[in-house]
Design an enzyme around this catalytic site. Structure first.
Site, PDB file in Angstrom:
ATOM      1  N   SER C  99      -2.018  48.557   0.215  1.00 27.13           N
ATOM      2  CA  SER C  99      -2.419  47.841  -1.003  1.00 27.13           C
ATOM      3  C   SER C  99      -3.909  47.980  -1.234  1.00 27.13           C
ATOM      4  CB  SER C  99      -2.079  46.349  -0.911  1.00 27.13           C
ATOM      5  OG  SER C  99      -0.692  46.157  -0.817  1.00 27.13           O
ATOM      6  N   GLY C 138      -8.440  43.072 -12.078  1.00 24.32           N
ATOM      7  CA  GLY C 138      -8.117  41.759 -12.607  1.00 24.32           C
ATOM      8  C   GLY C 138      -7.282  41.854 -13.874  1.00 24.32           C
ATOM      9  N   THR C 140      -3.495  40.331 -13.789  1.00 23.90           N
ATOM     10  CA  THR C 140      -2.541  39.223 -13.705  1.00 23.90           C
ATOM     11  C   THR C 140      -3.238  37.875 -13.792  1.00 23.90           C
ATOM     12  OG1 THR C 140      -1.140  40.594 -12.320  1.00 23.90           O
ATOM     13  CG2 THR C 140      -0.744  38.221 -12.227  1.00 23.90           C
ATOM     14  N   GLY C 353      16.738  39.196  19.035  1.00 24.79           N
ATOM     15  CA  GLY C 353      15.691  38.201  19.256  1.00 24.79           C
ATOM     16  C   GLY C 353      14.311  38.829  19.247  1.00 24.79           C
ATOM     17  N   GLU C 376       3.257  44.865  -8.951  1.00 27.90           N
ATOM     18  CA  GLU C 376       3.280  46.163  -9.635  1.00 27.90           C
ATOM     19  C   GLU C 376       4.554  46.325 -10.448  1.00 27.90           C
ATOM     20  OE1 GLU C 376       0.902  48.282  -9.775  1.00 27.90           O
ATOM     21  OE2 GLU C 376      -0.454  47.366  -8.322  1.00 27.90           O
TER      22      GLU C 376
END
Lengths: 322, 249, 396
Positions: C99, C138, C140, C353, C376
């Protein structure tokens, strides 16, 4: 040509460990060829341990003395071997760090092929053959040489066989040589340790030890074996600095062939196995019964190493009458 | 400084090894080939020395078939200046291969010729020292440190029981061991630049071989062992087995 | 030495033969870097909720940022298949690290490259390539996720520039970025065509970034809120060729392309881990790899990975020809991330586990991939993009 020359490593005026094993291999080879074994020791003065070389298989011990041989002096040794090499079917060295440095130089100087780190050397129809691990021990190669061959024998491959014989000692001259490399000395680590590649017994620790100070448990077990055991390690613990790189056993560390390999808290990754799978006997101590190491171990104990190792140390001490 | 680095192409160390139909070599199907890991220390040493000097040339040399060109491009991508492909079939005889390399390198004016300590396929561990001997140049093998001051090289190497120090004059030949440096990864720009760097091809034949590979075989399977018990209580059983069965105590 | 218990890839249909030597070399270098540098630290970073920012210089030095942008701007100039392979290999390590690279390259460097002036490109791109500047994207907002066109961040023209006001949310790299690409409306709030892009240094007065806490996914990544309170920027902050929603969506298409490759990487990591574990884990006297149920799991994973690899390789070749339309990219992102989510979940289950421990990677991938499924363009949004492509009818 049926005679074998062994170039015996000495350091500081004493024959180094592994000479007897090398001579045993040479003796067997010479017997197959119907020839003699000569041991060559190059040094700057008297060398201790020469008497044992005859018992280990040398018919003749040749000493070559020169001031320049106080430290490892490859050009001097090469010149000396070159002056006598024509008579020999094979020139053998122990595949120690120094031996592996020397063998190719000898080979190029006398125009011979070189078999490195062999686990077996024998003669067939007058030709020298060697067996050696390749591809990180994943395969075994058999080679045949024509003419004189230089062979470096892996330490531990031939357990020493010692008879009562003595070997005649003769001195030979070191011919003129040009020293191109000057070795100034060997810095020993703070505590004198037996190298994992030369020890009869190796005790290796892995991540199961939990913390670096727990290597002390393995050192106590090594001490119980009375000077013939060394402590080794898996790559995982070397990478995080718990122990120095010289102790690492495995594909990117050392390949060892001890008589006894005890893996403590080592899971048994393939890369580690590559370094120790030719050990004669493998013991694994691990709390995970499904750890891959148990697939290659001859004997295994499933349990908490913090309980098992001290118990084993006590048992070994008792067995050795300590 | 003019520095040559000799490179071998070897199977990746994680490759599963199968024996090929000839019984003397591996089956290469599906095997990934990479630069010999120990040669990466040599490449890094050469590139770093050239960078530190601010001037000079590094040349990677490989003796082998055409596939070795891709391997050499990895070296070019790391930052080596040019490549020479001695195009031919390497011999089973390490000395024959060393003669090929020595003949090519002899008149190249190299201050340093670097090799990896050992190739992780045949574990021959001989080519570098043989080349040095054939060229009559100073040599140290398996070096773990290298400092060049003026025309002198100072090196260390690990031996049993300690670290050996040595020095020699240049020109010299060294074989490089783990611990000498941390080889850089080829950067993306380096990968793109590699194809544009000179790669000369010289057809080459190795001389007579005095080595015959009789066989290549898988090692015998170790016999399955046994768990002798659990916990500290199993120690007596282990001691008994080591004493009477394995006879190692 | 780059080799040992490390990852050797998954390549059932010999995809390597379809790659060029350079593409393979790029893939191998990033694969080695992930093994050497990322894998030793990622478990702790994930648990601590910390991005391993000490790795940024190493990533920059390899040339991982904006790798498919031209060399004249300090970038590697790779083709899109090589770029995709980088994203694949980074995500094999962790989605959060991929990302970071996606944002820096596709969402910050790309808009400057696509919409910026020559001065802006020459100033910013080399610095972003070296990691000297860290960027964030920037778009969203708290109330405008899937519908970015509804944004309410505004940019009002002033005598010597612009003043920006608004809040952005879910912004990767926000808190450590030195520069942000802010999308704001320069006209009325219902006028999507007035959306323009702005290069806003994050140390501008009025600009604050705050990390969003309490994440259960993408923990080794910074996810931040950005607040712009009367942030003044000069005229040269505007990306002159940006205009309308199309501009940020073009950036998203770049990022989504890389993410489609990333899904393959995460799935390969989980499959490889599951396969090795199954071979070694002994139960009822035999390895679990010998049981039918686990073989079914592994067969399913291998099939999905193989399909996804070939899908994304062709998409990369189309992109290099300029034919990777947004809906073609949507298909790949939607498929490859969804199949990665399923591979991760099934691998986690196979691990039993042990599969809930951080020393095994599948559950970390599983948790991360929920974010990748959502960001996205959510999976559902891509369904609608494809639906519109197929039917001609919008169903948003």
């Amino acid at each position: 040509m049926a005679d074998i020359l062994c170039v015996i490593e000495q350091r500081g005026g004493a024959v180094r460990k592994g000479a007897n094993e090398l001579l045993t291999a040479a003796r067997q080879l010479a017997d197959q060829l119907g020839g003699r074994v000569d041991a060559l020791v190059c040094g700057a003065g008297p060398v201790s341990g020469l008497d044992g070389l005859g018992a280990a298989g040398a018919d003749r011990v040749l000493t070559a003395t020169h001031d320049g041989l106080a430290q490892y002096a490859p050009e001097a040794i090469v010149a000396t071997v070159q002056s006598i090499a024509g008579q020999y079917a094979a020139v053998l060295v122990a595949a120690t760090a120094t031996g592996k440095d020397l063998a190719p130089r000898l080979a190029a100087a006398i125009g011979a092929p070189c078999g490195m780190d062999v686990t077996a050397v024998h003669a067939e129809n007058g030709a020298v053959r060697v067996v050696r691990p390749v591809y990180a021990g994943k395969a075994i190669q058999t080679l045949e040489f024509s003419g004189t061959a230089v062979v470096a024998v892996r330490p531990g491959a031939y357990p020493a066989v010692v008879s009562g014989k003595a070997g005649a000692v003769e001195s030979i001259a070191v011919p003129a040589f040009t020293a191109r490399l000057t070795v100034t000395g060997i810095a020993a680590p703070d505590k004198a340790t037996l190298d994992v590649a030369e020890a009869r017994v190796v005790i290796a620790g892995g991540r199961g030890l939990g913390e670096p100070q727990h290597f002390g448990l393995l050192e106590e077990l090594a001490a119980a074996f009375g000077g013939e055991a060394a402590v080794g390690a898996s790559r995982a613990v070397v990478d995080v600095g718990w122990i120095e790189h010289g102790a690492q056993v495995g594909q990117t560390g050392k390949t060892v062939s001890p008589e006894l390999y005890i893996a403590v808290g080592v899971s048994g990754a393939i890369q580690h196995l590559a370094g120790m799978r030719s050990a004669r006997t493998i013991v694994a101590i691990n709390r995970d019964k499904d750890a891959p190491i148990f697939k290659v171990a001859d004997y295994g104990i499933v349990g908490d190493l913090f309980e098992v190792v001290p118990a084993l140390t006590a048992a070994v001490k008792a067995a050795k009458g300590q | 400084m003019k520095i040559a680095i000799c490179l071998r192409r070897v199977p990746d160390t994680t490759a599963k090894i199968a024996i090929g139909p000839s019984g003397t070599s591996i089956d290469e199907t599906g095997v990934k080939f990479v630069p010999n890991p120990y040669d990466e220390y040599a490449l890094e040493a050469g590139i770093a020395l050239r960078d530190a000097a601010g001037t000079g040339e590094t040349v990677v040399v490989a003796f082998g078939g055409d596939a070795v060109q891709e391997t050499m491009r990895t070296a070019l991508a790391m930052g080596v200046d040019r490549a020479v492909h001695l195009q031919g079939t390497p011999s089973a005889d390490g000395l024959a291969n060393a003669r090929v390399l020595a003949d090519h390198l002899r008149d190249g004016g190299y201050d340093l010729i670097l090799f990896g300590k050992v190739a992780v396929d045949d574990y021959g561990q001989q080519t570098g020292a043989m080349v040095a001997e054939l060229l009559g140049r100073p040599c140290a093998t398996a070096i773990t440190s290298l400092v060049i001051e003026g025309g002198t090289a100072k090196v260390t190497r690990e031996v049993e029981g300690g670290v050996e120090s040595a020095h020699c004059a240049l020109p010299a030949v060294f074989t490089c061991d783990k611990g000498l440096n941390t080889p850089r990864l080829p950067g993306l720009k380096g990968i793109m630049a590699a194809k544009k760097k000179p790669l000369d091809i010289i057809p080459t034949t190795a001389g007579a071989s005095r080595v015959t590979i009789l066989s290549l075989a898988l090692p015998p399977e170790r016999q399955a062992g046994r768990i002798v018990g659990e916990g500290a209580a199993a120690v007596p059983a282990l001691m008994a087995a080591l004493t009477t069965e394995a006879k190692v105590l | 030495m780059a080799g040992s218990s490390e990852f050797t890839g998954v390549d059932f249909y010999d995809m390597d033969a379809l790659l060029s030597e350079e593409e393979r070399a790029v893939r191998d270098t990033v694969r080695s870097w992930v093994d050497d540098q990322l894998m030793p630290v990622i478990g702790d970073c994930y648990l601590e909720g910390r991005f391993p920012k000490q790795l940024i210089p190493g990533m920059a030095e390899l040339g991982l940022f904006g790798a498919n942008l031209p060399e004249e701007y300090g970038c590697a100039g790779l083709n899109n298949v090589a770029y995709g392979l980088i994203m694949q290999e980074l995500e094999r390590g962790d989605s959060g690290i991929r990302s970071f690279a996606s944002v820096q390259g596709a969402l910050v460097m790309y808009p400057i490259y696509a919409f910026g002036s020559e001065e802006q490109k020459k100033h910013w791109l080399p610095k972003l390539a070296t990691g000297a500047e860290i960027g964030c994207f920037g778009l969203t907002e708290p109330d405008y996720g899937s519908n970015p066109g509804g944004m309410i961040t505004t940019a009002r023209e002033t005598a010597d520039g612009w003043v920006l006001n608004g809040t952005k949310m879910w912004i990767t790299n926000g808190s450590q970025a030195t520069v942000s690409i802010i999308w704001a409306k320069t006209g009325d709030l219902d006028d999507q065509k007035s959306i323009r892009g702005f290069i806003v240094p994050t140390n501008s007065p009025g600009f604050t970034a705050k990390d969003q806490k309490g994440k259960l996914s993408l923990r080794a990544s910074d996810t931040s809120e950005l607040h712009l309170q009367d942030v003044h920027v000069g005229k040269d902050a505007l990306l002159p060729n940006s205009g309308g929603l199309k501009s940020p969506l073009m950036c998203l298409t770049q990022a989504r392309y890389g993410i489609a490759w990333g899904g393959v990487g995460a799935a390969m990591a989980c499959y490889d881990e599951a396969r090795r574990y199954a071979a070694n884990r002994v139960m009822f006297g035999k390895p679990i790899a010998a049981t039918q149920l686990q073989q079914e799991r592994l067969a399913e994973m291998l099939t999905e990975i193989t399909k996804a690899q070939l899908l994304v390789l062709q998409l990369g070749r189309l992109k290099d020809e300029g034919k990777a339309t947004p809906s073609r990219v949507s298909l790949a992102k939607r498929n490859n991330v969804n199949m990665a989510c399923e591979c991760a979940r099934e691998a986690r289950r196979l691990l039993g586990g042990n599969g809930i421990l951080v020393e095994y990677h599948s559950m970390r991938h599983m948790a991360n991939l929920e974010s990748v499924y959502t960001y996205e363009g959510t999976h559902d949004m891509h369904s609608l993009i494809l639906g519109q492509e197929i039917t001609g009818l919008a169903a948003y």
